[in-house]
Write an enzyme that holds these catalytic residues in place. Structure first.
Site, PDB file in Angstrom:
ATOM      1  NE  ARG A   1      10.910  29.899  99.310  1.00 49.39           N
ATOM      2  CZ  ARG A   1      11.636  30.078  98.218  1.00 49.39           C
ATOM      3  NH1 ARG A   1      11.051  30.405  97.075  1.00 49.39           N
ATOM      4  NH2 ARG A   1      12.955  29.923  98.251  1.00 49.39           N
TER       5      ARG A   1
ATOM      6  CE  LYS B   1       7.678  28.204  92.651  1.00 45.47           C
ATOM      7  NZ  LYS B   1       7.226  27.091  93.494  1.00 45.47           N
TER       8      LYS B   1
END
Length: 328
Positions: free
Chosen positions: A265, A225
């Site tokens: 994740r 991210k």
């Protein structure tokens, strides 16, 4: 592992003796770091099996990108992308999570063999989601969410990000419980990158104990991210591309595992699986040292072989910033 229902899928929350690794299969042309790589069913199933071979405990299958500015696909297209992949992976014995905000997609994925539902909206995007999950008796990942990101960073302003995220997640969990989902089948996710800037994400990671106080298992989804890119770039540099953030992702995974996360994740599994194993080994050494009678014969357990140290594949063999990024 949780028991199986009469229809063949997992009922109840899957359990592991360490932080689990959730591999990602994006069946999309436009996800922020791997869109288009696994867009057909055969390639997606093959990739999911490869993730398991590299150490994934479960695989999260999604057919809709949630990156800022992404256009939503229609329901029929999402079903076409997701359900065959879920069915193909489940038929190979893979524990599958379906990443969707639509109740119809969740229901058909569960019927195809998915074990749990991962809804980035926490049931807010589709009023039918919570009743659907409750009726199926499936585990449900409830993420902190403030709205669709078509317009960029939606409501990404906080006076106190920790207090507000915890309070908003608490309210969402209460709504999910009121809708009939069992307390022991709820997982919470702080929603890193969703309506959050880099400093917000880092603050949440620094205080995962505040999220544990909600009383439910914790999923941490930091993979590739934007906040990691900002950390790696430093004050003046340009952030590296998403696919060059896997080492940073593994570092976050180790920290999350050490903090007691139920699962992380990730897109690239092997480095994170190794990082989680090291974190678990360190934890095992600490537990051994701190246990009463730690020096007694027979109590020693080497850090090189802690509980849960083997990958999922090994166990089966033995047993038979810029604006925030909701990156999927």
């Amino acid at each position: 592992m949780s028991k199986q229902s009469g229809r063949g899928r997992v009922v109840g929350l899957p359990e592991w003796d360490r932080c689990a690794v959730m591999g990602v299969v994006n069946v999309t042309p436009d996800s922020f770091s791997d869109g288009g790589h696994w867009f057909d069913t055969t390639a997606a199933v093959k990739h999911g099996l490869q993730l398991v071979a590299e150490g994934a405990d479960l695989v999260d299958v999604g057919g809709e990108s949630t990156r800022p500015g992404a256009t939503r696909v229609d329901e029929a297209e999402e079903l076409r992308r997701v359900v065959p992949v879920v069915r193909g992976l489940a038929s190979e014995g893979v524990v599958v999570s379906v990443d969707t905000m639509r109740a119809t997609v969740a229901a058909q994925a569960l019927a195809a063999g998915a074990a749990l539902v991962n809804d980035v909206s926490g049931g807010l995007a589709d009023p039918a989601m919570i009743p659907t999950v409750a009726d199926a008796g499936a585990p449900f990942v409830v993420m902190h969410w403030r709205g669709f990101l078509e317009g960029g960073n939606v409501k990404g302003v906080y006076a106190d990000v920790l207090a507000e995220v915890v309070d908003e997640l608490h309210a969402r969990v209460d709504a999910v419980l009121a809708g009939g989902v069992a307390p022991d089948r709820i997982v919470v996710d702080p929603g890193l990158g969703f309506s959050k800037e880099a400093d917000h994400d880092l603050m949440l990671l620094a205080h995962l104990d505040r999220l544990h106080a909600l009383g439910h298992p914790l999923l941490v989804a930091a993979s590739r991210k934007r906040f990691l890119g900002r950390v790696l770039a430093g004050p003046q540099g340009a952030p590296p591309p998403a696919r060059e953030r896997d080492a940073a992702t593994a570092a976050v995974s180790a920290l999350a595992a050490q903090a007691g996360a139920w699962a992380v994740r990730v897109h690239e599994v092997r480095a994170t699986a190794d990082a989680v194993r090291v974190a678990r080994a360190v934890e095992g050494a600490r537990e051994e040292h701190d246990a009463p009678g730690a020096g007694a014969p027979g109590r020693a357990r080497t850090a090189a072989n802690p509980p849960g140290a083997g990958s999922t594949a090994e166990a089966r063999t033995q047993s038979g910033t810029p604006r925030a990024e909701g990156a999927r």
